[in-house]
Design a protein around this motif. Sequence first.
Motif, mmCIF file in Angstrom:
data_model
loop_
_atom_site.group_PDB
_atom_site.id
_atom_site.type_symbol
_atom_site.label_atom_id
_atom_site.label_comp_id
_atom_site.label_asym_id
_atom_site.label_seq_id
_atom_site.Cartn_x
_atom_site.Cartn_y
_atom_site.Cartn_z
ATOM 1 N N GLU A 160 0.850 -1.185 0.044
ATOM 2 C CA GLU A 160 -0.094 -0.004 0.157
ATOM 3 C C GLU A 160 0.812 1.445 0.109
ATOM 4 O O GLU A 160 1.895 1.439 0.521
ATOM 5 N N CYS A 161 0.525 2.226 -1.043
ATOM 6 C CA CYS A 161 1.135 3.466 -1.106
ATOM 7 C C CYS A 161 0.652 4.707 -0.529
ATOM 8 O O CYS A 161 -0.514 4.706 -1.344
ATOM 9 N N THR A 162 1.179 5.205 0.426
ATOM 10 C CA THR A 162 0.624 6.383 1.032
ATOM 11 C C THR A 162 1.220 7.715 0.620
ATOM 12 O O THR A 162 2.564 7.715 0.566
ATOM 13 N N PHE A 163 0.543 8.706 0.103
ATOM 14 C CA PHE A 163 1.366 9.667 -0.791
ATOM 15 C C PHE A 163 1.706 10.597 0.239
ATOM 16 O O PHE A 163 0.855 10.882 1.270
ATOM 17 N N LEU A 164 2.837 11.021 0.234
ATOM 18 C CA LEU A 164 3.412 11.990 1.438
ATOM 19 C C LEU A 164 3.580 13.351 0.373
ATOM 20 O O LEU A 164 3.132 14.448 1.085
ATOM 21 N N MET A 165 4.387 13.831 -0.671
ATOM 22 C CA MET A 165 4.364 14.744 -1.377
ATOM 23 C C MET A 165 4.808 14.931 -2.753
ATOM 24 O O MET A 165 5.329 13.798 -3.143
#
Length: 305
Positions: A160-165
């Motif tokens: 799972e990829c969580t957007f940071l910036m």
Amino acid sequence: MTNLSRRLLPSTSALAAFESVARLGSFSSAADELSLTQGAISRQISGLEDQLGILLFERSSRGVQLTEAGRAYAKAIGAALAQIRTASLQAMTKRHGDTLNLAMLPTFGTRWLLPRIPRFVSAHPEITLNFATRIGIFDFEQDGLDVAIHIGQPNWPGAECTFLMDEMVAPVCSPDFLRQNPVSKPEDLAGLPLLHMASRPGAWTHFFEAVGVQGVPAPGMRFEQFASVAQACSAGLGVALMPLFLIEAELQAGTLVEAFPQQVRSPSSYYLVAPVTRMDLKPVALFRAWLIEEVGHWRNEPFYA
């Protein structure tokens, strides 16, 4: 345990001796690495060959060489020993069952993440953090890692990829270089020495397309490491596209300046990545929540604006 079961489980000392000889290519080098005598290494290898019933090394006056069976065994045993070492390290450093093994990008880790980590440690002293450096997609299970900071696209298999910036880049160079090569419009950059990063081969093409400059960027020096590009720019070797938030120190010190005040969003973004099987682990969940909050605070800092 049956005789066959015992035969299939060689001692770790024998396996360590075998792995060392296979990697270093000599009994004497393995003996030095493991602080044993050459005779002890030889006995470990001979015992292992007897136990397995195969020849692992060809011996000659010129030294030792892995057999075909030895090469296959070395590949498998090397990975297995690495997993054992990782598991042992986790067991030794674990406190109250809470350990987080984090893979970070080299420059993002040292310049952005690590200066903020004391706040996480203060908030969660029960969690032990272990750091590793990784670039690109890897196998979490094989490497014994729980989460990773990734730059690219949110397409990591089984995670799972969580957007940071987003990553905003701008052309930068040394002040002396800019005085000698003044830039009044984006087209002026195309005729200057352009520095390239191996991890972002299409960065200049994307930049020029974004600012409406036609043509293919000229080839130039290529660098593997972010720090090397920054040093090359400071030395006056050319212009590079760099994310400004990672060179705050150089910009504030005046060793680097923007060659042209135009930031462009990179095709790649930063993500926190974790295997779907580990998303609910307490250390992973706590670190994810903290990092999202930390990114939010960072966006409100003056330099970000």
